[in-house]
Design a protein around this motif. Sequence first.
Motif, mmCIF file in Angstrom:
data_model
loop_
_atom_site.group_PDB
_atom_site.id
_atom_site.type_symbol
_atom_site.label_atom_id
_atom_site.label_comp_id
_atom_site.label_asym_id
_atom_site.label_seq_id
_atom_site.Cartn_x
_atom_site.Cartn_y
_atom_site.Cartn_z
ATOM 1 N N GLY A 7 0.772 -1.237 0.000
ATOM 2 C CA GLY A 7 0.000 0.000 0.000
ATOM 3 C C GLY A 7 0.801 1.283 0.000
ATOM 4 O O GLY A 7 0.696 2.091 -0.913
ATOM 5 N N ALA A 8 1.639 1.512 1.012
ATOM 6 C CA ALA A 8 2.381 2.769 1.127
ATOM 7 C C ALA A 8 3.410 2.906 0.012
ATOM 8 O O ALA A 8 3.602 3.994 -0.534
ATOM 9 C CB ALA A 8 3.057 2.860 2.489
ATOM 10 N N GLU A 9 4.074 1.800 -0.330
ATOM 11 C CA GLU A 9 5.066 1.844 -1.393
ATOM 12 C C GLU A 9 4.409 2.175 -2.727
ATOM 13 O O GLU A 9 4.904 2.991 -3.492
ATOM 14 C CB GLU A 9 5.801 0.507 -1.488
ATOM 15 N N LEU A 14 3.185 5.865 -7.214
ATOM 16 C CA LEU A 14 2.150 6.486 -8.050
ATOM 17 C C LEU A 14 2.148 8.006 -7.904
ATOM 18 O O LEU A 14 1.960 8.725 -8.893
ATOM 19 C CB LEU A 14 0.783 5.903 -7.712
ATOM 20 N N ASN A 15 2.364 8.505 -6.685
ATOM 21 C CA ASN A 15 2.433 9.952 -6.486
ATOM 22 C C ASN A 15 3.600 10.556 -7.253
ATOM 23 O O ASN A 15 3.465 11.619 -7.873
ATOM 24 C CB ASN A 15 2.553 10.290 -4.998
ATOM 25 N N ARG A 16 4.740 9.890 -7.222
ATOM 26 C CA ARG A 16 5.904 10.377 -7.970
ATOM 27 C C ARG A 16 5.620 10.395 -9.468
ATOM 28 O O ARG A 16 5.973 11.338 -10.175
ATOM 29 C CB ARG A 16 7.124 9.504 -7.705
ATOM 30 N N LEU A 17 4.983 9.340 -9.960
ATOM 31 C CA LEU A 17 4.678 9.276 -11.388
ATOM 32 C C LEU A 17 3.652 10.332 -11.792
ATOM 33 O O LEU A 17 3.769 10.943 -12.859
ATOM 34 C CB LEU A 17 4.193 7.875 -11.759
ATOM 35 N N ARG A 49 13.991 13.753 -12.463
ATOM 36 C CA ARG A 49 14.288 13.257 -11.112
ATOM 37 C C ARG A 49 13.112 12.484 -10.540
ATOM 38 O O ARG A 49 13.291 11.446 -9.890
ATOM 39 C CB ARG A 49 14.663 14.417 -10.192
ATOM 40 N N ALA A 50 11.902 12.970 -10.772
ATOM 41 C CA ALA A 50 10.710 12.271 -10.266
ATOM 42 C C ALA A 50 10.596 10.878 -10.899
ATOM 43 O O ALA A 50 10.287 9.900 -10.211
ATOM 44 C CB ALA A 50 9.450 13.094 -10.541
ATOM 45 N N LEU A 51 10.858 10.778 -12.193
ATOM 46 C CA LEU A 51 10.824 9.474 -12.868
ATOM 47 C C LEU A 51 11.923 8.554 -12.352
ATOM 48 O O LEU A 51 11.687 7.368 -12.112
ATOM 49 C CB LEU A 51 10.954 9.653 -14.381
ATOM 50 N N PHE A 56 13.691 3.903 -9.168
ATOM 51 C CA PHE A 56 14.529 3.350 -8.108
ATOM 52 C C PHE A 56 13.676 2.729 -7.011
ATOM 53 O O PHE A 56 14.032 1.686 -6.456
ATOM 54 C CB PHE A 56 15.454 4.411 -7.519
ATOM 55 N N ALA A 57 12.545 3.337 -6.687
ATOM 56 C CA ALA A 57 11.650 2.779 -5.663
ATOM 57 C C ALA A 57 11.099 1.426 -6.123
ATOM 58 O O ALA A 57 11.012 0.479 -5.331
ATOM 59 C CB ALA A 57 10.510 3.744 -5.359
#
Length: 95
Positions: A7-9, A14-17, A49-51, A56-57
């Motif tokens: 969930g959190a991951e 998704l927020n970063r994307l 950087r966001a991508l 990386f996550a």
Amino acid sequence: MELDLAGAELKSVLNRLRRAQGQISGVIRMIEEGRDCEEVVTQLAAASRALDRAGFAIIATGLQQCLTDVEGGIRDGEDRDAMRARLEKLFLSLA
């Protein structure tokens, strides 16, 4: 290896994307409006950087899953060295 983001991951990735998607839309708009080159490049770098961070996550989560379930990370007929090489190639694709 299937990606199983908890969930959190998943929410973080998704927020970063979504942030990157918004930044890319902003860059397109800025170019269409003829905005200053420095502003455009700054926004483009932020999107990049966001991508990268999202990638990386995802890789970190996949590696963690492989470490906890080595057999689950191995494809049919693949030995551990082949799995390691595949993961290394995936990791380096973002480096």
